[in-house]
Scaffold this motif. Structure first.
Motif, PDB file in Angstrom:
ATOM      1  N   GLY A  38      79.508  81.129 112.367  1.00  0.00           N
ATOM      2  CA  GLY A  38      80.147  80.247 111.409  1.00  0.00           C
ATOM      3  C   GLY A  38      79.417  78.922 111.258  1.00  0.00           C
ATOM      4  O   GLY A  38      78.627  78.525 112.113  1.00  0.00           O
ATOM      5  N   ILE A  39      79.684  78.248 110.136  1.00  0.00           N
ATOM      6  CA  ILE A  39      79.100  76.942 109.888  1.00  0.00           C
ATOM      7  C   ILE A  39      80.160  75.993 109.344  1.00  0.00           C
ATOM      8  O   ILE A  39      81.199  76.417 108.836  1.00  0.00           O
ATOM      9  CB  ILE A  39      77.927  77.005 108.885  1.00  0.00           C
ATOM     10  CG1 ILE A  39      78.429  77.502 107.512  1.00  0.00           C
ATOM     11  CG2 ILE A  39      76.787  77.852 109.405  1.00  0.00           C
ATOM     12  CD1 ILE A  39      77.427  77.281 106.397  1.00  0.00           C
ATOM     13  N   GLU A 265      79.491  86.869  99.044  1.00  0.00           N
ATOM     14  CA  GLU A 265      78.480  86.520 100.045  1.00  0.00           C
ATOM     15  C   GLU A 265      79.153  86.265 101.388  1.00  0.00           C
ATOM     16  O   GLU A 265      80.098  85.497 101.471  1.00  0.00           O
ATOM     17  CB  GLU A 265      77.707  85.278  99.597  1.00  0.00           C
ATOM     18  CG  GLU A 265      76.632  84.825 100.579  1.00  0.00           C
ATOM     19  CD  GLU A 265      75.612  85.905 100.895  1.00  0.00           C
ATOM     20  OE1 GLU A 265      75.619  86.384 102.059  1.00  0.00           O
ATOM     21  OE2 GLU A 265      74.833  86.280  99.994  1.00  0.00           O
ATOM     22  N   ASP A 266      78.662  86.931 102.433  1.00  0.00           N
ATOM     23  CA  ASP A 266      79.254  86.806 103.764  1.00  0.00           C
ATOM     24  C   ASP A 266      78.413  86.005 104.757  1.00  0.00           C
ATOM     25  O   ASP A 266      78.898  85.670 105.831  1.00  0.00           O
ATOM     26  CB  ASP A 266      79.533  88.187 104.360  1.00  0.00           C
ATOM     27  CG  ASP A 266      80.727  88.861 103.718  1.00  0.00           C
ATOM     28  OD1 ASP A 266      80.841  90.082 103.852  1.00  0.00           O
ATOM     29  OD2 ASP A 266      81.533  88.174 103.068  1.00  0.00           O
ATOM     30  N   ILE A 271      75.910  81.003 101.789  1.00  0.00           N
ATOM     31  CA  ILE A 271      77.008  80.327 101.083  1.00  0.00           C
ATOM     32  C   ILE A 271      76.670  78.858 100.888  1.00  0.00           C
ATOM     33  O   ILE A 271      76.833  78.290  99.799  1.00  0.00           O
ATOM     34  CB  ILE A 271      78.336  80.509 101.854  1.00  0.00           C
ATOM     35  CG1 ILE A 271      78.775  81.976 101.798  1.00  0.00           C
ATOM     36  CG2 ILE A 271      79.424  79.596 101.278  1.00  0.00           C
ATOM     37  CD1 ILE A 271      79.964  82.305 102.681  1.00  0.00           C
ATOM     38  N   GLN A 272      76.171  78.219 101.943  1.00  0.00           N
ATOM     39  CA  GLN A 272      75.763  76.822 101.833  1.00  0.00           C
ATOM     40  C   GLN A 272      74.672  76.646 100.785  1.00  0.00           C
ATOM     41  O   GLN A 272      74.707  75.719  99.968  1.00  0.00           O
ATOM     42  CB  GLN A 272      75.263  76.320 103.189  1.00  0.00           C
ATOM     43  CG  GLN A 272      74.801  74.869 103.179  1.00  0.00           C
ATOM     44  CD  GLN A 272      75.936  73.902 102.950  1.00  0.00           C
ATOM     45  OE1 GLN A 272      76.841  73.769 103.771  1.00  0.00           O
ATOM     46  NE2 GLN A 272      75.907  73.216 101.811  1.00  0.00           N
ATOM     47  N   GLU A 273      73.717  77.562 100.762  1.00  0.00           N
ATOM     48  CA  GLU A 273      72.624  77.476  99.787  1.00  0.00           C
ATOM     49  C   GLU A 273      73.137  77.651  98.353  1.00  0.00           C
ATOM     50  O   GLU A 273      72.650  76.988  97.428  1.00  0.00           O
ATOM     51  CB  GLU A 273      71.565  78.528 100.096  1.00  0.00           C
ATOM     52  CG  GLU A 273      70.747  78.217 101.345  1.00  0.00           C
ATOM     53  CD  GLU A 273      69.794  79.335 101.729  1.00  0.00           C
ATOM     54  OE1 GLU A 273      69.696  80.314 100.956  1.00  0.00           O
ATOM     55  OE2 GLU A 273      69.156  79.232 102.790  1.00  0.00           O
ATOM     56  N   THR A 291      83.999  76.353 107.752  1.00  0.00           N
ATOM     57  CA  THR A 291      84.899  75.224 107.987  1.00  0.00           C
ATOM     58  C   THR A 291      84.358  73.998 107.266  1.00  0.00           C
ATOM     59  O   THR A 291      83.199  73.954 106.833  1.00  0.00           O
ATOM     60  CB  THR A 291      85.034  74.934 109.491  1.00  0.00           C
ATOM     61  OG1 THR A 291      83.724  74.698 110.048  1.00  0.00           O
ATOM     62  CG2 THR A 291      85.676  76.107 110.208  1.00  0.00           C
ATOM     63  N   ARG A 292      85.195  72.981 107.157  1.00  0.00           N
ATOM     64  CA  ARG A 292      84.807  71.761 106.445  1.00  0.00           C
ATOM     65  C   ARG A 292      84.831  70.563 107.390  1.00  0.00           C
ATOM     66  O   ARG A 292      85.601  70.535 108.326  1.00  0.00           O
ATOM     67  CB  ARG A 292      85.758  71.516 105.273  1.00  0.00           C
ATOM     68  CG  ARG A 292      85.684  72.613 104.207  1.00  0.00           C
ATOM     69  CD  ARG A 292      86.640  72.304 103.071  1.00  0.00           C
ATOM     70  NE  ARG A 292      86.700  73.374 102.110  1.00  0.00           N
ATOM     71  CZ  ARG A 292      85.877  73.505 101.073  1.00  0.00           C
ATOM     72  NH1 ARG A 292      84.935  72.603 100.879  1.00  0.00           N
ATOM     73  NH2 ARG A 292      85.991  74.492 100.231  1.00  0.00           N
TER      74      ARG A 292
END
Length: 292
Positions: A38-39, A265-266, A271-273, A291-292
């Protein structure tokens, strides 16, 4: 039921062109691969949305109340679900027009009453831990969400034809649950969107498609179409597959006044890109990794 005239429908000869349809098959059926660690999303100057695809379908059986509940525990902004219609015109939450892949039943959703559908197990095929999960109704999902998240509802077509009254029944359920402000409707099918636009201009709509062929006035939704996107002026977003989500294409959609939610997209880094190149939202089966 066919589309109305003037929608830019590709002629019959186009069915002989194999590559676009092969691309459609690959894009519609492929998954995004094994999820990574996760990111935490980098802070963004604009509002971006994480959409839990079919609920948190990486954690629980897709389009079940279990998946919806799991999604509600995440930082996702939206929960996405799919709807079909039963034989007795009840709006039910399931992705396919048939029961075989995700439930213990066989055959078309539209051939069964709600009472018959509710007897099927919609969880055990994923994991015995989810045995007893049922096909939920849209009303049950609306009551479970209660505005704590936004709900992105994809209206589907039956295996052979459109469901009579699906749009009106979906809108009625949204109104009955006072959910107009936190529901968005989307579809691949223009006739479905057109019926929504005629019936209701309060609830936001998104146009779903696979994507646009670069440098050509051709795009793919459930078939090849010629022309531009001005026909979707009532929609607030055009949602495309990640394969077609280039920076240039996203910029073009923004210039035309559309937002875009990218599906599906998993991989958290991807996802960030996607957010970094301009995506307004990304659908993922693993919202718990973001997460944020």
């Amino acid at each position: 039921m066919s589309e109305r005239s003037g929608t830019g429908k590709i002629p019959v000869w186009s069915r002989l062109v194999p590559l676009p349809f092969l691309l459609f098959w690959m894009c519609a059926c492929g998954d995004a691969g094994t999820p990574e660690k996760g990111i935490t999303l980098k802070k963004n100057a604009r509002k971006v949305s994480v959409i839990a695809h079919r609920g948190a379908s990486g954690l629980a059986p897709e389009n079940t109340l279990a998946a919806v509940r799991k999604a509600m525990e995440t930082d996702a902004d939206f929960i996405e679900v799919d709807v079909h219609q039963s034989k007795d015109n009840e709006v039910v939450v399931i992705h396919d027009a048939t029961l075989d892949r995700t439930t213990t039943g066989t055959g078309r959703v539209s051939d069964f009453t709600l009472a018959e559908l509710e007897k099927l197990d919609a969880g055990i095929k994923l994991d015995s831990a989810f045995a007893g999960e049922r096909i939920p109704t849209l009303a049950q999902v609306l009551k479970a969400v209660k505005g704590k998240k936004k709900l992105l509802i994809e209206l589907k077509k039956g295996e052979d034809d459109y469901y009579p009254g699906l749009e009106e029944n979906t809108l009625r359920l949204i109104r009955e649950n006072r959910a107009e402000e936190w529901c968005v409707l989307q579809s691949f099918y223009d006739p479905i969107l057109e019926r929504i636009w005629k019936a209701d201009f309060v609830i936001q709509t998104h146009k779903l498609m696979v994507g646009k062929i670069p440098f050509l006035p051709i795009f793919i939704d459930h078939e090849l179409k010629f022309g531009g996107f001005d026909r979707y002026s009532e929609a607030t977003a055009i949602n495309v597959h990640r394969y077609f989500a280039s920076k240039a294409f996203i910029k073009s959609l923004h210039h035309q006044g559309f937002k875009t939610f990218i599906w599906t997209e998993d991989k958290p880094r991807n996802i960030q890109e996607l957010f970094e190149i301009g995506a307004d939202g990304v659908m993922t089966n693993h919202p718990e990794l973001i997460t944020r």
